[in-house]
Design an enzyme around this catalytic site. Structure first.
Site, PDB file in Angstrom:
ATOM      1  N   GLY A 138       0.618  -1.196  -0.066  1.00 16.96           N
ATOM      2  CA  GLY A 138      -0.033  -0.134  -0.031  1.00 16.96           C
ATOM      3  C   GLY A 138       0.947   1.116  -0.013  1.00 16.96           C
ATOM      4  N   ARG A 139       0.421   2.389   0.810  1.00 10.39           N
ATOM      5  CA  ARG A 139       1.292   3.623   0.658  1.00 10.39           C
ATOM      6  C   ARG A 139       2.610   3.379   1.155  1.00 10.39           C
ATOM      7  NH1 ARG A 139      -4.281   5.347   2.694  1.00 10.39           N
ATOM      8  NH2 ARG A 139      -3.928   4.052   4.049  1.00 10.39           N
ATOM      9  N   ILE A 140       2.788   2.736   2.272  1.00 12.50           N
ATOM     10  CA  ILE A 140       3.880   2.585   3.080  1.00 12.50           C
ATOM     11  C   ILE A 140       4.780   1.513   2.484  1.00 12.50           C
ATOM     12  CG2 ILE A 140       5.096   1.967   5.245  1.00 12.50           C
ATOM     13  CD1 ILE A 140       2.901   2.990   6.653  1.00 12.50           C
ATOM     14  N   ARG A 167       1.497  -4.549  11.544  1.00  8.55           N
ATOM     15  CA  ARG A 167       0.975  -4.869  12.805  1.00  8.55           C
ATOM     16  C   ARG A 167       1.375  -6.051  13.305  1.00  8.55           C
ATOM     17  NH1 ARG A 167      -0.047  -0.280  13.477  1.00  8.55           N
ATOM     18  NH2 ARG A 167      -1.902   1.023  13.835  1.00  8.55           N
ATOM     19  N   GLU A 189       1.037  -5.420  22.473  1.00  5.18           N
ATOM     20  CA  GLU A 189       1.779  -4.176  22.809  1.00  5.18           C
ATOM     21  C   GLU A 189       1.184  -3.543  23.970  1.00  5.18           C
ATOM     22  OE1 GLU A 189       2.179  -1.622  19.415  1.00  5.18           O
ATOM     23  OE2 GLU A 189       3.053  -3.275  17.957  1.00  5.18           O
ATOM     24  N   HIS A 244       7.646  -0.128  18.393  1.00  5.13           N
ATOM     25  CA  HIS A 244       6.697   0.554  17.641  1.00  5.13           C
ATOM     26  C   HIS A 244       7.102   2.180  17.607  1.00  5.13           C
ATOM     27  CE1 HIS A 244       2.055   0.412  16.553  1.00  5.13           C
ATOM     28  NE2 HIS A 244       2.724   1.265  15.797  1.00  5.13           N
ATOM     29  N   VAL A 245       7.986   2.367  16.912  1.00  2.00           N
ATOM     30  CA  VAL A 245       8.648   3.574  16.741  1.00  2.00           C
ATOM     31  C   VAL A 245       8.428   4.078  15.046  1.00  2.00           C
ATOM     32  CG1 VAL A 245      10.189   3.917  18.804  1.00  2.00           C
ATOM     33  CG2 VAL A 245      10.865   2.770  16.514  1.00  2.00           C
ATOM     34  N   GLY A 246       7.925   3.322  14.123  1.00  2.00           N
ATOM     35  CA  GLY A 246       7.912   3.713  12.981  1.00  2.00           C
ATOM     36  C   GLY A 246       7.472   5.191  12.643  1.00  2.00           C
TER      37      GLY A 246
HETATM   38  P1  NAP Z   1      -2.596   1.130   2.961  1.00  2.00           P
HETATM   39  O1  NAP Z   1      -1.977   1.799   1.793  1.00  2.00           O
HETATM   40  O2  NAP Z   1      -4.033   0.662   3.130  1.00  2.00           O
HETATM   41  O3  NAP Z   1      -1.729  -0.364   2.634  1.00  2.00           O
HETATM   42  C1  NAP Z   1      -2.186  -1.687   3.216  1.00  2.00           C
HETATM   43  C2  NAP Z   1      -1.881  -2.791   2.094  1.00  2.00           C
HETATM   44  O4  NAP Z   1      -2.026  -3.991   2.730  1.00  2.00           O
HETATM   45  C3  NAP Z   1      -2.501  -2.685   0.756  1.00  2.00           C
HETATM   46  O5  NAP Z   1      -1.819  -2.863  -0.258  1.00  2.00           O
HETATM   47  C4  NAP Z   1      -3.558  -3.911   0.988  1.00  2.00           C
HETATM   48  O6  NAP Z   1      -3.476  -4.332  -0.468  1.00  2.00           O
HETATM   49  C5  NAP Z   1      -2.816  -4.888   1.951  1.00  2.00           C
HETATM   50  N1  NAP Z   1      -3.829  -5.631   2.490  1.00  2.00           N
HETATM   51  C6  NAP Z   1      -4.947  -5.112   3.216  1.00  2.00           C
HETATM   52  N2  NAP Z   1      -5.634  -6.244   3.635  1.00  2.00           N
HETATM   53  C7  NAP Z   1      -4.894  -7.277   3.398  1.00  2.00           C
HETATM   54  C8  NAP Z   1      -5.109  -8.838   3.491  1.00  2.00           C
HETATM   55  N3  NAP Z   1      -6.186  -9.448   3.852  1.00  2.00           N
HETATM   56  N4  NAP Z   1      -4.127  -9.543   2.855  1.00  2.00           N
HETATM   57  C9  NAP Z   1      -3.094  -9.182   2.271  1.00  2.00           C
HETATM   58  N5  NAP Z   1      -2.837  -7.822   2.027  1.00  2.00           N
HETATM   59  C10 NAP Z   1      -3.781  -6.982   2.732  1.00  2.00           C
HETATM   60  O7  NAP Z   1      -2.003   1.089   4.254  1.00  2.00           O
HETATM   61  P2  NAP Z   1      -0.531   2.200   4.733  1.00  2.00           P
HETATM   62  O8  NAP Z   1      -0.792   3.340   4.982  1.00  2.00           O
HETATM   63  O9  NAP Z   1       0.421   1.666   3.807  1.00  2.00           O
HETATM   64  O10 NAP Z   1      -0.225   1.344   6.168  1.00  2.00           O
HETATM   65  C11 NAP Z   1      -0.193   0.117   6.525  1.00  2.00           C
HETATM   66  C12 NAP Z   1      -0.301  -0.290   7.986  1.00  2.00           C
HETATM   67  O11 NAP Z   1       0.916   0.019   8.477  1.00  2.00           O
HETATM   68  C13 NAP Z   1      -1.343   0.320   8.637  1.00  2.00           C
HETATM   69  O12 NAP Z   1      -2.602  -0.309   8.576  1.00  2.00           O
HETATM   70  C14 NAP Z   1      -0.712   0.156  10.101  1.00  2.00           C
HETATM   71  O13 NAP Z   1      -0.972  -1.132  10.904  1.00  2.00           O
HETATM   72  C15 NAP Z   1       0.871  -0.045   9.827  1.00  2.00           C
HETATM   73  N6  NAP Z   1       1.609   1.079  10.335  1.00  2.00           N
HETATM   74  C16 NAP Z   1       2.467   0.835  11.304  1.00  2.00           C
HETATM   75  C17 NAP Z   1       3.263   2.049  11.734  1.00  2.00           C
HETATM   76  C18 NAP Z   1       4.358   1.806  12.867  1.00  2.00           C
HETATM   77  O14 NAP Z   1       4.644   2.786  13.598  1.00  2.00           O
HETATM   78  N7  NAP Z   1       5.014   0.570  12.788  1.00  2.00           N
HETATM   79  C19 NAP Z   1       3.071   3.325  11.272  1.00  2.00           C
HETATM   80  C20 NAP Z   1       2.099   3.435  10.299  1.00  2.00           C
HETATM   81  C21 NAP Z   1       1.255   2.347   9.892  1.00  2.00           C
HETATM   82  P3  NAP Z   1      -4.846  -5.213  -0.991  1.00  2.00           P
HETATM   83  O15 NAP Z   1      -5.990  -4.094  -0.646  1.00  2.00           O
HETATM   84  O16 NAP Z   1      -4.573  -5.274  -2.562  1.00  2.00           O
HETATM   85  O17 NAP Z   1      -4.875  -6.401  -0.352  1.00  2.00           O
HETATM   86  C1  8YV Z   2       1.376   5.016  15.455  1.00  2.00           C
HETATM   87  C2  8YV Z   2       0.719   3.301  13.549  1.00  2.00           C
HETATM   88  O1  8YV Z   2       2.587   4.786  16.372  1.00  2.00           O
HETATM   89  O2  8YV Z   2      -0.236   5.066  12.165  1.00  2.00           O
HETATM   90  C3  8YV Z   2      -0.312   3.781  12.734  1.00  2.00           C
HETATM   91  O3  8YV Z   2      -0.910   3.024  12.251  1.00  2.00           O
HETATM   92  O4  8YV Z   2       1.081   2.376  14.089  1.00  2.00           O
HETATM   93  C4  8YV Z   2       1.564   4.451  14.347  1.00  2.00           C
HETATM   94  O5  8YV Z   2       1.985   5.546  13.395  1.00  2.00           O
HETATM   95  C5  8YV Z   2       0.068   4.932  16.364  1.00  2.00           C
HETATM   96  O6  8YV Z   2      -0.932   4.713  15.625  1.00  2.00           O
HETATM   97  C6  8YV Z   2       0.028   5.898  17.594  1.00  2.00           C
HETATM   98  O7  8YV Z   2      -0.094   4.858  18.822  1.00  2.00           O
END
Ligand code: NAP
Ligand code: 8YV
Length: 325
Positions: free
Chosen positions: A157-159, A236, A265, A283-285
């Protein structure tokens, strides 16, 4: 707007002052997580509350809270991931949910690449080695390398795309798995995660949480990845079967892991902490001042826009705007 006609909102958890101060200047803010008796606070103010400012990935916002807030209109979640919010139930009740997409993609992608390199080249372990004075005795053992690796991104997706864009500069082949083929990229698409795992040796997961992705990376995937396998997770924690991961790391089914997110977490299993060859981050992304301010601003702007009758800026797919039907 005077304090008396400022819409009532609740904050479900702490937000940085940058965002919280802006909310206080525009809304009547109730800090739910600070209340000794939350049920009593909700009984007292619940009917007045029209907005919720979500306090982060660990604060659950679901039907139980909606029951206490009969006039709730909008939940502005702090984070792009909103598996902590029951968005389907919100949609059923006509409540809009917003998240914080895009503003954090580059930051999280930077962290993902850093974590990948730290895991492959064992940077935390090497640092610990030097500080322990062991360099005086002999050089650190040679590590594995990114040079020969093939990367499979789970959730392009976006990330995920921002991660892939960065990895292109490293000259490594990139493939991806998701539910749908992405029309705007040339990377190889695998409808089957296990098949992708068998063809690559490095997985980077950026998939969202929730029931559909729960434990999608488990024993079968680790076996397919093989003994040189490395798993990085910045999506996640629930996407990975953590117990199966510990077993795979302990038995040598895969080589190593770099994790920014965990199933429960902020609790991290002792069995994972005991493994010196994995890299664990709390969880510091998105956790830079710059990016957290951008996220906070988008949360504030969603609430302001809604209560200025201009609609939500970034509604989630489960609660589209304009409303359907
Ligand atoms: P996004 O643009 O919605 O991308 C999510 C991707 O996951 C999409 O490409 C989607 O593709 C795929 N997906 C969704 N459901 C799926 C499934 N059941 N099986 C396989 N692939 C699946 O979201 P994003 O902005 O990139 O963010 C992604 C995630 O990163 C967030 O939801 C969050 O949990 C995590 N995150 C973590 C941090 C951190 O601090 N570590 C920070 C920000 C976000 P399809 O629709 O084609 O399946
Ligand atoms: C944040 C995240 O740390 O955006 C998300 O999905 O996991 C992180 O950017 C979190 O949402 C804040 O607790």
């Amino acid at each position: 707007m005077t304090a008396s006609n400022a819409p009532d909102i609740i904050m479900t958890g702490p937000l940085m002052a940058y965002a919280a101060d802006q909310l206080r200047s525009r809304f009547t803010v109730h800090e739910l997580w600070k209340a000794d008796d939350r049920a009593a606070m909700l009984r007292e103010i619940g009917a007045r509350v029209r907005g919720v400012a979500g306090g982060g990935a660990h604060v659950r916002i679901d039907g139980a809270l909606f029951d206490a807030l009969p006039n709730l209109q909008l939940v502005a979640n702090f984070g792009v991931g909103y598996d902590n919010v029951d968005a389907v139930e919100a949609g059923r009740r006509g409540i809009i949910v917003t998240n914080t997409p895009d503003v954090l993609s580059d930051e999280v992608a930077d962290l993902a690449v850093g974590l990948l390199l730290a895991t492959i080249r064992q940077l935390p372990q090497v640092d610990r080695y030097l500080r322990a004075g062991k360099w005086l005795e002999k050089a650190y053992p040679l590590t594995t390398s990114l040079r020969t690796r093939k990367i499979g991104i789970v959730g392009l997706g976006r990330i995920g795309k921002a991660v892939a864009h960065r990895l292109e500069a490293f000259g490594v082949p990139i493939a991806y798995h998701g539910r749908t083929r992405q029309p705007d990229v040339a990377y190889r698409f695998y409808p089957s995660l296990v098949e992708m795992a068998a063809d690559v040796d490095t997985l980077v997961s950026v998939a969202p949480g929730g029931a559909a992705t729960h434990h999608m990376i488990g024993a079968e995937v680790f076996k397919a990845l093989g003994p040189n396998g490395i798993v990085v997770n910045v999506g996640r924690g629930t996407v990975i079967d953590e117990q199966a991961l510990v077993e795979a790391l302990t038995s040598g089914t895969i080589l190593s892991a770099g994790l920014d997110v965990f199933e429960d977490e902020p609790r991290v299993p002792a069995a994972l902490m005991a493994l010196d060859h994995v890299v664990l981050l709390p969880h510091v992304g998105s956790a830079s001042v710059h990016t957290r301010e951008q996220m906070g601003q988008l949360l504030v702007d969603n609430l302001k826009s809604w209560f200025d009758d201009k609609g939500p800026l970034t509604p989630v797919v489960e609660t589209p705007w304009p409303k359907r039907g």
